[in-house]
Design a protein around this motif. Structure first.
Motif, short mmCIF file in Angstrom:
data_model
loop_
_atom_site.label_atom_id
_atom_site.label_comp_id
_atom_site.label_asym_id
_atom_site.label_seq_id
_atom_site.Cartn_x
_atom_site.Cartn_y
_atom_site.Cartn_z
N LYS A 153 -27.04 6.09 73.01
CA LYS A 153 -26.85 7.48 73.43
C LYS A 153 -28.09 7.96 74.19
CE LYS A 153 -25.59 12.01 71.54
NZ LYS A 153 -26.41 12.69 72.51
N SER A 199 -30.46 10.74 76.01
CA SER A 199 -30.80 12.18 76.04
C SER A 199 -32.14 12.31 76.78
CB SER A 199 -30.86 12.76 74.62
OG SER A 199 -31.79 12.04 73.85
N PRO A 200 -32.48 13.53 77.24
CA PRO A 200 -33.70 13.69 78.05
C PRO A 200 -35.00 13.49 77.27
CG PRO A 200 -32.22 15.57 78.31
CD PRO A 200 -31.72 14.79 77.15
N CYS A 227 -36.10 8.36 79.54
CA CYS A 227 -35.15 9.13 78.73
C CYS A 227 -35.35 8.72 77.27
CB CYS A 227 -33.72 8.78 79.15
SG CYS A 227 -33.34 7.05 78.92
N GLU A 272 -33.17 6.93 74.22
CA GLU A 272 -31.92 6.21 73.95
C GLU A 272 -31.82 6.09 72.44
OE1 GLU A 272 -31.85 2.26 75.61
OE2 GLU A 272 -30.04 1.75 74.50
N LEU A 314 -25.03 11.66 84.18
CA LEU A 314 -26.45 11.73 83.85
C LEU A 314 -27.27 12.13 85.07
CD1 LEU A 314 -27.01 8.58 81.58
CD2 LEU A 314 -26.89 10.96 80.87
N ASP A 336 -31.34 20.13 82.03
CA ASP A 336 -31.92 20.36 80.71
C ASP A 336 -31.75 21.84 80.31
OD1 ASP A 336 -33.85 21.80 82.03
OD2 ASP A 336 -35.44 20.30 81.80
N ALA A 376 -32.21 16.88 84.27
CA ALA A 376 -32.66 16.33 82.98
C ALA A 376 -33.26 14.93 83.11
CB ALA A 376 -31.49 16.31 82.01
N TYR A 377 -32.88 14.22 84.17
CA TYR A 377 -33.37 12.84 84.31
C TYR A 377 -34.00 12.68 85.69
CZ TYR A 377 -30.42 12.44 80.25
OH TYR A 377 -29.85 12.65 79.02
#
Ligand code: UTP
Length: 408
Positions: A59, A61-62, A275, A277, A293, A298, A304-305
């Motif tokens: 998964k 996420s930032p 990021c 994970e 993504l 954010d 965010a990426y």
């Protein structure tokens, strides 16, 4: 290894064609081939058959980066910490120069490429000059470890010697070689480079620390009291190496690794982004970044990426020792592989004809507990040379050197 054992090993991995020319080889060539069969790890060749199942990501996420503004505000504090570590000999540098540089299209190692216009300016020379800036500022020599491969070791070490190490002290430079991996066709059958030699290519830049351990270089690191290793690519001619502010920020934030990053110039720029994970630091390669993504925002409404890695990392050496036994994911890359055709004639393909098997340094990040993404200004620090012309090329790097007042 004798013939029978080699036969059994090859049979197990479906590679018996390796012995096709065995009977016509000289005694010496036969021995070379049997030795290579003994030394070669064929386990990965099967994985190209289920390529898509490899490296499934968790998964995502930032992960926020330390950005230019904060770095500017804390520059003095970080630089002082970094300088102290450098002066105390706690920082070493590792130049990853084992790659084949196929996109650049020169047969010589990439570092020997001359980007000069009015005078000689070799890629290796640019990197050494950058490192020397810090050596002079700190008034302390920094150990430099240079990773080569079987394909370019001779040429690289000779070149450094011929050029008097570009003013670096040779006793502070240590060369070591990375491992090789077999190269195969699209069905996982290894190619032959000669009738007595399996085609191999360097096994990616992810094996650098394992190779340091194998070569006993780690003993030197312990003896010298080095605690941090700044790993960097051969092809970015502007990057700052053993950059005191970056070193200080990584130490001060108690991170296992610092990663220099740049703000991406477009959501789809071909650069791996930092990021989390499954809650741990990680890097998603550009080809793994989904549309969702790529455009995600954010909590402040910012992309965010948006921070991409430039292959300049500062690793805590102890943390590397803890993860050295872990197996990194395998990346299967389509490449042009020189080989023998079915008639035993040597061919140099114009188009990709098979796979190379690589492990990547960026996958080490996910094994570590904490990572500090540290932003640098791309026009000052990011001039990669991958191609001859166009994006990330000799041309674009020359323009950036000019912008930074570097005479070529
Ligand atoms: P690249 O991913 O650009 O690969 O390497 P490459 O082999 O140099 O170039 P192409 O793809 O064939 O054109 C990034 C960095 O990792 C090093 C390279 O030398 C470069 O510094 N590298 C790459 C290694 O040290 N070993 C490898 O097996 C692969």
């Amino acid at each position: 290894m004798d013939y029978q054992r080699a036969y059994e090993k090859l049979e197990k991995f479906g590679q018996l064609h390796v012995l096709k020319y065995y009977d016509e080889l000289t005694k010496e060539e036969q021995e070379m081939l049997l030795k290579q069969v003994e030394d070669t790890d064929f386990t990965m060749t099967d994985s190209c058959k289920h390529k898509e199942e490899l490296n499934q990501k968790g998964k995502i996420s930032p992960l926020s980066a330390m950005q230019l503004k904060e770095i500017a505000e804390r520059r003095e504090e970080f630089t002082a910490i970094g300088m102290e570590a450098i002066k105390a000999g706690k920082v070493g540098a590792v130049l990853l120069a084992g790659g084949m540089g196929t996109r650049l299209g020169s047969d010589a190692p990439k570092g020997l490429y001359d980007i000069g216009l009015t005078k000689e300016v070799f890629i290796f020379q640019r990197l050494i000059e950058n490192l020397l800036d810090v050596v002079h500022a700190a008034d302390a020599w920094i150990h430099l470890f240079v990773m080569t491969s079987d394909k370019n070791h001779e040429a690289t070490t000779q070149f450094f010697a011929e050029k008097n190490y570009f003013g670096y002290r040779p006793e502070y430079i240590t060369f070591f070689m990375q491992e090789m991996a077999p190269a195969t066709d699209y069905n996982g059958k290894v190619y032959m480079e000669e009738k007595y030699k399996i085609s191999t290519s360097p096994n990616g830049n992810g094996g650098w620390f394992t190779s340091m351990v194998k070569w006993g270089v780690v003993d030197k690191i312990h003896e010298a009291g080095i605690e941090w290793l700044n790993v960097f690519a051969v092809d970015n001619v502007l990057q700052r190496i053993a950059d005191p502010c970056f070193v200080g920020a990584t130490i001060q934030t108690n991170s296992d690794v610092g990663a220099k990053v740049v703000c991406k110039n477009a959501p789809d720029e071909r650069i791996g982004v930092v990021c989390l994970e499954d809650g741990k630091p990680s890097i998603v390669e550009y080809y793994e970044l989904t549309e969702e993504l790529m455009n995600a925002k954010d909590e402040n409404g910012e992309p965010a990426y948006s921070f991409g890695v430039i292959l300049n990392y500062l690793f805590r050496e102890k943390a590397l020792e803890e993860i050295v036994a872990k197996k990194l994911p395998l990346h299967i890359v389509e490449k042009k592989i020189p080989c023998l055709d079915e008639n035993g004639e040597a061919v140099k393909p114009e188009e990709p004809n098979g796979y190379k098997y690589e492990q990547l340094v960026l996958d080490m990040i996910h094994e570590l507990g904490s990572c500090l993404p540290y932003e640098v200004e791309r026009n000052y620090e990011f001039a990669p040379i991958k191609n001859k012309t166009g994006i990330d090329s000799v041309e674009s790097a020359r323009a950036l050197c000019k912008e930074n007042g570097i005479e070529l």
